[in-house]
Design a protein around this motif. Structure first.
Motif, PDB file in Angstrom:
ATOM      1  N   MET A 199       0.874  -1.297   0.119  1.00  0.00           N
ATOM      2  CA  MET A 199      -0.196  -0.100  -0.057  1.00  0.00           C
ATOM      3  C   MET A 199       0.929   1.318   0.019  1.00  0.00           C
ATOM      4  O   MET A 199       1.733   1.446   0.872  1.00  0.00           O
ATOM      5  CB  MET A 199      -0.951  -0.176   1.226  1.00  0.00           C
ATOM      6  CG  MET A 199      -2.153   0.608   1.220  1.00  0.00           C
ATOM      7  SD  MET A 199      -3.443   0.488   0.369  1.00  0.00           S
ATOM      8  CE  MET A 199      -4.166  -0.982   1.359  1.00  0.00           C
ATOM      9  N   LYS A 200       0.681   1.923  -1.144  1.00  0.00           N
ATOM     10  CA  LYS A 200       1.624   3.369  -1.171  1.00  0.00           C
ATOM     11  C   LYS A 200       0.772   4.487  -0.417  1.00  0.00           C
ATOM     12  O   LYS A 200      -0.363   4.459  -0.325  1.00  0.00           O
ATOM     13  CB  LYS A 200       1.690   3.635  -2.628  1.00  0.00           C
ATOM     14  CG  LYS A 200       2.106   2.754  -3.627  1.00  0.00           C
ATOM     15  CD  LYS A 200       3.739   2.578  -3.330  1.00  0.00           C
ATOM     16  CE  LYS A 200       4.197   1.575  -4.122  1.00  0.00           C
ATOM     17  NZ  LYS A 200       5.751   1.687  -4.189  1.00  0.00           N
ATOM     18  N   LYS A 201       1.588   5.207   0.308  1.00  0.00           N
ATOM     19  CA  LYS A 201       1.183   6.384   1.295  1.00  0.00           C
ATOM     20  C   LYS A 201       1.408   7.651   0.357  1.00  0.00           C
ATOM     21  O   LYS A 201       2.277   8.169  -0.045  1.00  0.00           O
ATOM     22  CB  LYS A 201       2.053   6.423   2.542  1.00  0.00           C
ATOM     23  CG  LYS A 201       1.584   7.668   3.236  1.00  0.00           C
ATOM     24  CD  LYS A 201       0.558   7.398   4.287  1.00  0.00           C
ATOM     25  CE  LYS A 201       0.447   8.425   5.312  1.00  0.00           C
ATOM     26  NZ  LYS A 201      -0.726   8.252   6.119  1.00  0.00           N
ATOM     27  N   ILE A 202       0.160   8.381   0.185  1.00  0.00           N
ATOM     28  CA  ILE A 202       0.051   9.677  -0.307  1.00  0.00           C
ATOM     29  C   ILE A 202      -0.484  10.464   0.524  1.00  0.00           C
ATOM     30  O   ILE A 202      -1.102  10.547   1.314  1.00  0.00           O
ATOM     31  CB  ILE A 202      -0.957   9.844  -1.584  1.00  0.00           C
ATOM     32  CG1 ILE A 202      -0.383   8.494  -2.548  1.00  0.00           C
ATOM     33  CG2 ILE A 202      -0.772  11.111  -2.226  1.00  0.00           C
ATOM     34  CD1 ILE A 202      -1.289   8.360  -3.808  1.00  0.00           C
ATOM     35  N   LYS A 209       6.865  10.062  12.151  1.00  0.00           N
ATOM     36  CA  LYS A 209       5.389   9.664  12.451  1.00  0.00           C
ATOM     37  C   LYS A 209       4.694   9.437  11.252  1.00  0.00           C
ATOM     38  O   LYS A 209       3.735   8.547  11.345  1.00  0.00           O
ATOM     39  CB  LYS A 209       4.664  10.953  13.276  1.00  0.00           C
ATOM     40  CG  LYS A 209       3.436  10.646  13.715  1.00  0.00           C
ATOM     41  CD  LYS A 209       2.858  11.964  14.468  1.00  0.00           C
ATOM     42  CE  LYS A 209       1.582  11.898  14.774  1.00  0.00           C
ATOM     43  NZ  LYS A 209       1.063  13.108  15.507  1.00  0.00           N
ATOM     44  N   VAL A 210       5.201  10.001  10.232  1.00  0.00           N
ATOM     45  CA  VAL A 210       4.608   9.804   8.797  1.00  0.00           C
ATOM     46  C   VAL A 210       5.740  10.015   7.843  1.00  0.00           C
ATOM     47  O   VAL A 210       6.540  10.474   7.833  1.00  0.00           O
ATOM     48  CB  VAL A 210       3.607  10.946   8.579  1.00  0.00           C
ATOM     49  CG1 VAL A 210       4.217  12.194   8.213  1.00  0.00           C
ATOM     50  CG2 VAL A 210       2.759  10.439   7.444  1.00  0.00           C
ATOM     51  N   LYS A 211       5.566   8.880   6.841  1.00  0.00           N
ATOM     52  CA  LYS A 211       6.530   8.856   5.628  1.00  0.00           C
ATOM     53  C   LYS A 211       5.473   8.563   4.297  1.00  0.00           C
ATOM     54  O   LYS A 211       4.414   8.329   4.654  1.00  0.00           O
ATOM     55  CB  LYS A 211       7.096   7.440   5.912  1.00  0.00           C
ATOM     56  CG  LYS A 211       8.396   7.434   6.767  1.00  0.00           C
ATOM     57  CD  LYS A 211       9.018   6.177   6.856  1.00  0.00           C
ATOM     58  CE  LYS A 211      10.087   6.304   8.094  1.00  0.00           C
ATOM     59  NZ  LYS A 211      10.998   5.126   8.025  1.00  0.00           N
ATOM     60  N   TYR A 212       5.945   9.255   3.529  1.00  0.00           N
ATOM     61  CA  TYR A 212       5.100   9.258   2.101  1.00  0.00           C
ATOM     62  C   TYR A 212       5.884   8.583   0.909  1.00  0.00           C
ATOM     63  O   TYR A 212       7.113   8.500   0.862  1.00  0.00           O
ATOM     64  CB  TYR A 212       4.716  10.618   1.920  1.00  0.00           C
ATOM     65  CG  TYR A 212       5.900  11.399   1.661  1.00  0.00           C
ATOM     66  CD1 TYR A 212       6.578  11.742   0.387  1.00  0.00           C
ATOM     67  CD2 TYR A 212       6.447  12.507   2.690  1.00  0.00           C
ATOM     68  CE1 TYR A 212       7.541  12.492   0.221  1.00  0.00           C
ATOM     69  CE2 TYR A 212       7.411  13.345   2.609  1.00  0.00           C
ATOM     70  CZ  TYR A 212       7.924  13.260   1.289  1.00  0.00           C
ATOM     71  OH  TYR A 212       9.203  14.340   1.202  1.00  0.00           O
ATOM     72  N   ASP A 213       5.322   7.804   0.065  1.00  0.00           N
ATOM     73  CA  ASP A 213       5.605   7.715  -1.169  1.00  0.00           C
ATOM     74  C   ASP A 213       5.562   8.623  -2.421  1.00  0.00           C
ATOM     75  O   ASP A 213       6.152   8.701  -3.048  1.00  0.00           O
ATOM     76  CB  ASP A 213       4.978   6.124  -1.673  1.00  0.00           C
ATOM     77  CG  ASP A 213       5.213   5.131  -0.915  1.00  0.00           C
ATOM     78  OD1 ASP A 213       6.478   4.831  -0.703  1.00  0.00           O
ATOM     79  OD2 ASP A 213       4.317   4.735  -0.217  1.00  0.00           O
ATOM     80  N   LEU A 214       4.569   9.378  -1.953  1.00  0.00           N
ATOM     81  CA  LEU A 214       4.269  10.610  -2.898  1.00  0.00           C
ATOM     82  C   LEU A 214       3.467  11.612  -2.074  1.00  0.00           C
ATOM     83  O   LEU A 214       2.590  11.648  -1.346  1.00  0.00           O
ATOM     84  CB  LEU A 214       3.356  10.436  -4.008  1.00  0.00           C
ATOM     85  CG  LEU A 214       2.786  11.130  -4.961  1.00  0.00           C
ATOM     86  CD1 LEU A 214       4.188  11.911  -5.942  1.00  0.00           C
ATOM     87  CD2 LEU A 214       1.886  10.604  -6.244  1.00  0.00           C
ATOM     88  N   LEU A 215       4.349  12.875  -2.190  1.00  0.00           N
ATOM     89  CA  LEU A 215       3.846  14.007  -1.591  1.00  0.00           C
ATOM     90  C   LEU A 215       3.337  14.944  -2.657  1.00  0.00           C
ATOM     91  O   LEU A 215       4.251  15.430  -3.545  1.00  0.00           O
ATOM     92  CB  LEU A 215       4.772  14.829  -0.894  1.00  0.00           C
ATOM     93  CG  LEU A 215       4.525  16.218   0.101  1.00  0.00           C
ATOM     94  CD1 LEU A 215       3.233  16.072   0.979  1.00  0.00           C
ATOM     95  CD2 LEU A 215       5.843  16.641   0.664  1.00  0.00           C
TER      96      LEU A 215
END
Length: 128
Positions: free
Chosen positions: A1-4, A48-54
């Motif tokens: 699951m990718k995080k946006i 606390k948060v990481k992203y694959d796309l911002l």
């Protein structure tokens, strides 16, 4: 699951992008929105948060999107732990785009945007 993650000072824009990507949420991506870039920076710094796309707005009152990206870049290792950055903004000047590219912004979507453009960008950048 990718995080946006989307960061924009306009709650209307954040609601619109959430609607645009709702078919991808929980199937291929997780979605988080911030209307204050300082809050996002704090969460990224504390891991606390990481992203694959911002997706980042450029013109925000608390801190510009360029300043946000620069601060992420300047934190030891933060840039490498996170993914790509795309501007989602009304800003369309050549100088700002050049500065953004120098900072590592890999794409530029000018508002007003359409849902298909957001989805296409997500799929292309994240290869989903």
């Amino acid at each position: 699951m990718k995080k946006i993650i989307f960061v924009d000072d306009s709650k209307t824009v954040l609601t619109s992008v959430k609607f645009a990507v709702e078919d991808l949420i929980e199937k291929e991506i997780t979605f988080k929105a911030y209307n204050n870039p300082e809050d996002l920076l704090e969460d990224v710094k504390s891991e606390k948060v990481k992203y694959d796309l911002l997706f980042v707005d450029i013109n925000m009152p608390q801190m510009t999107g360029l300043e946000l990206v620069e601060k992420i870049n300047n934190e030891e290792g933060l840039r490498k732990k996170n993914g790509k950055i795309v501007a989602l903004t009304t800003e369309n000047s050549k100088e700002i785009k050049i500065k953004g590219k120098e900072l590592g912004i890999t794409g530029w979507i000018v508002k007003p945007f359409n849902n298909e453009r957001i989805i296409m960008t997500i799929k292309k950048v994240l290869k989903i």
